[in-house]
Each structure stands twice: as C-alpha cells, then as structure tokens.
Enzyme design. Structure first.
Site, PDB file in Angstrom:
ATOM      1  N   ASP A  18      31.416  34.374  35.219  1.00 50.74           N
ATOM      2  CA  ASP A  18      31.953  33.944  33.923  1.00 50.74           C
ATOM      3  C   ASP A  18      30.826  33.718  32.924  1.00 50.74           C
ATOM      4  OD1 ASP A  18      34.430  33.815  35.095  1.00 50.74           O
ATOM      5  OD2 ASP A  18      34.259  31.668  35.533  1.00 50.74           O
TER       6      ASP A  18
HETATM    7  N1  URA Z   1      34.387  31.484  40.262  1.00 51.86           N
HETATM    8  C1  URA Z   1      34.439  31.031  38.991  1.00 51.86           C
HETATM    9  O1  URA Z   1      35.246  30.156  38.677  1.00 51.86           O
HETATM   10  N2  URA Z   1      33.583  31.558  38.102  1.00 51.86           N
HETATM   11  C2  URA Z   1      32.653  32.493  38.410  1.00 51.86           C
HETATM   12  O2  URA Z   1      31.892  32.918  37.542  1.00 51.86           O
HETATM   13  C3  URA Z   1      32.622  32.944  39.724  1.00 51.86           C
HETATM   14  C4  URA Z   1      33.485  32.437  40.640  1.00 51.86           C
END
Ligand code: URA
Length: 233
Positions: free
Chosen positions: A105
């Site tokens: 993310d």
């Molecule tokens: N889980 C999440 O919530 N965000 C990420 O970037 C990777 C795994």
C-alpha cells in the site's frame, strides 16, 4: 530511456565501457544511419537504431533482481495515473526496465522486489504459490490472547474468511504477522477485525528473503542464492 551511447554498447555486451568509447571514437558507430564519433551522445534505447560496423546492435536484456526498502508515501506501480511518486523513483539510476513484483500500500513500507524476469513475476504473484510474507505492524492497542487466536484461525474481511495466519507479539504495541494470501489491505483489515488499528506497517520478508538493514528508499541486488531460492518456489 535516454542513455549514453557507450553505456548502451556496454550493456548490449558489444564491449566494455572503455572499449566502447574507443569504438565510437574510431567512427564505427552509427545512430539512425548517421555516424556518431564523439563521446557523450545520448540515444533513446527504445527507438534509436544503433549499428557497429553497419550491424544493428540488439538491446541486451540482462535479468535483474532487486530488493527495495519502499518508503511510505509512494505507490507500487511503474506509473501512476494520479502522478503520485512511485517505487520507480528509487531505482531511477537503473537503465533497464524493471517492474515491481506484487504490491504494498501507499502507506506501507518495506520489502519489494523489482525485476524484468516476467516468469518469476508471474510465479511470485500467482495465488497458487501462496508465498508467505512477514510484516511488522505497530498497532494502537494490543489484541487480547483470545483475539490473537481468532486471527490465527482466520477472520472475516470483506465478507470472506482469510486463511489461517501467524501473529505474535514483537514488542510494545508491535505484532509480527505472516500471511500467504494477497488480498487488498489484508493485514490492516485483519487487525481491524480483531479490534486493533494498524498505525504503521512494514514488510520484512517474502518467504526466506529478508529485508535486513537496507535504509528506506535504498535498494540492493539480490544475490545468487536469493535468486535461486525465488526460482525454486
Ligand atoms: N497488508 C496490508 O494491509 N497492506 C500492505 O501493504 C500489505 C499487506
């Protein structure tokens, strides 16, 4: 991508960088039909036709495998429709085209692999391979033992139960979490499902490949053992 002619020749394995400079100075190199015999000229390695002694030089695509410690505040795509900073910003000195494998993310930091090996990318991102990813999460409050147990068995997110997962305390308000699915914002949603809000999230491993102590925004090439391991998955 614009690249110096001698660098292009060296990367295409025509000759070493120094020897390529000599070949240029000898007037043996042409770009789009015109001889270029001075150093410093740049070419577009996607469009320009470079010849040595009249023979076209094919761009040599060496397979590259890189691990980046992605900082928060950038997207894990090669380009972004909203013009946000992407992970490519941190590897811009690499002249070959490489792509991130999988996603983190915008607000997650940590280990991301970039490569131009399409077969490996396909393999690592295919759900059937179920590669375990390890995260460190800082949460607003620690879950109870009971909620940790619920997490381990799988919780409902977006209307569907997750696979069993690993969760252990890793310090004050810190959790180590391992999952092997790749659902959208999965770690954050799984933590929310047991009443803890993730404040910070960092991926520290993909299978046996560990981030180690690379600074945020920096990268290194994977070593032969790491590449072999990823190919064996
Ligand atoms: N889980 C999440 O919530 N965000 C990420 O970037 C990777 C795994």
């Amino acid at each position: 991508m614009l690249i110096r002619l001698q660098k292009f020749l060296a990367e295409a394995q025509v000759a070493s960088r120094r020897r390529s400079e000599e070949i240029i100075k000898q007037g043996r190199v042409s770009v789009n039909g015109a001889v270029v015999d001075i150093l410093g000229a740049k070419i577009d390695d996607e469009k320009d036709i470079v010849c040595v002694d009249g023979k076209p030089v094919e761009k040599y695509e060496k397979l590259l495998y890189i691990m980046l410690n992605k900082p928060e505040g950038c997207v894990t795509t090669a380009s972004d429709q909203f013009n946000r900073k992407t992970v490519m910003y941190y590897v811009k000195d690499i002249s070959q085209r490489i792509y991130p494998v999988g996603r983190l993310d915008y607000d997650t930091s940590g280990l991301i692999i970039l490569t131009n090996d399409g077969d490996l990318t396909y393999k690592l991102t295919h759900p059937k391979h179920n590669i375990e990813k390890t995260y460190l999460a800082v949460v607003d409050k620690m879950p109870s033992a009971e909620n940790m147990e619920r997490f381990r068995k799988g919780v409902i997110i977006d209307g569907k139960k997750t696979a069993p997962a690993y969760i252990e305390k890793a310090g004050e308000n810190r959790l180590e979490i391992k999952i092997h699915e790749g659902r959208n914002r999965q770690v954050r949603k799984m933590c929310a499902a047991i009443g803890s809000s993730v404040q910070k999230l960092k991926r520290i491993a993909i299978g046996d490949i560990k981030l180690g102590n690379i600074n945020k925004g920096e990268y290194r090439y994977l070593n032969d053992d790491e590449i072999k391991y990823l190919k064996s998955l």
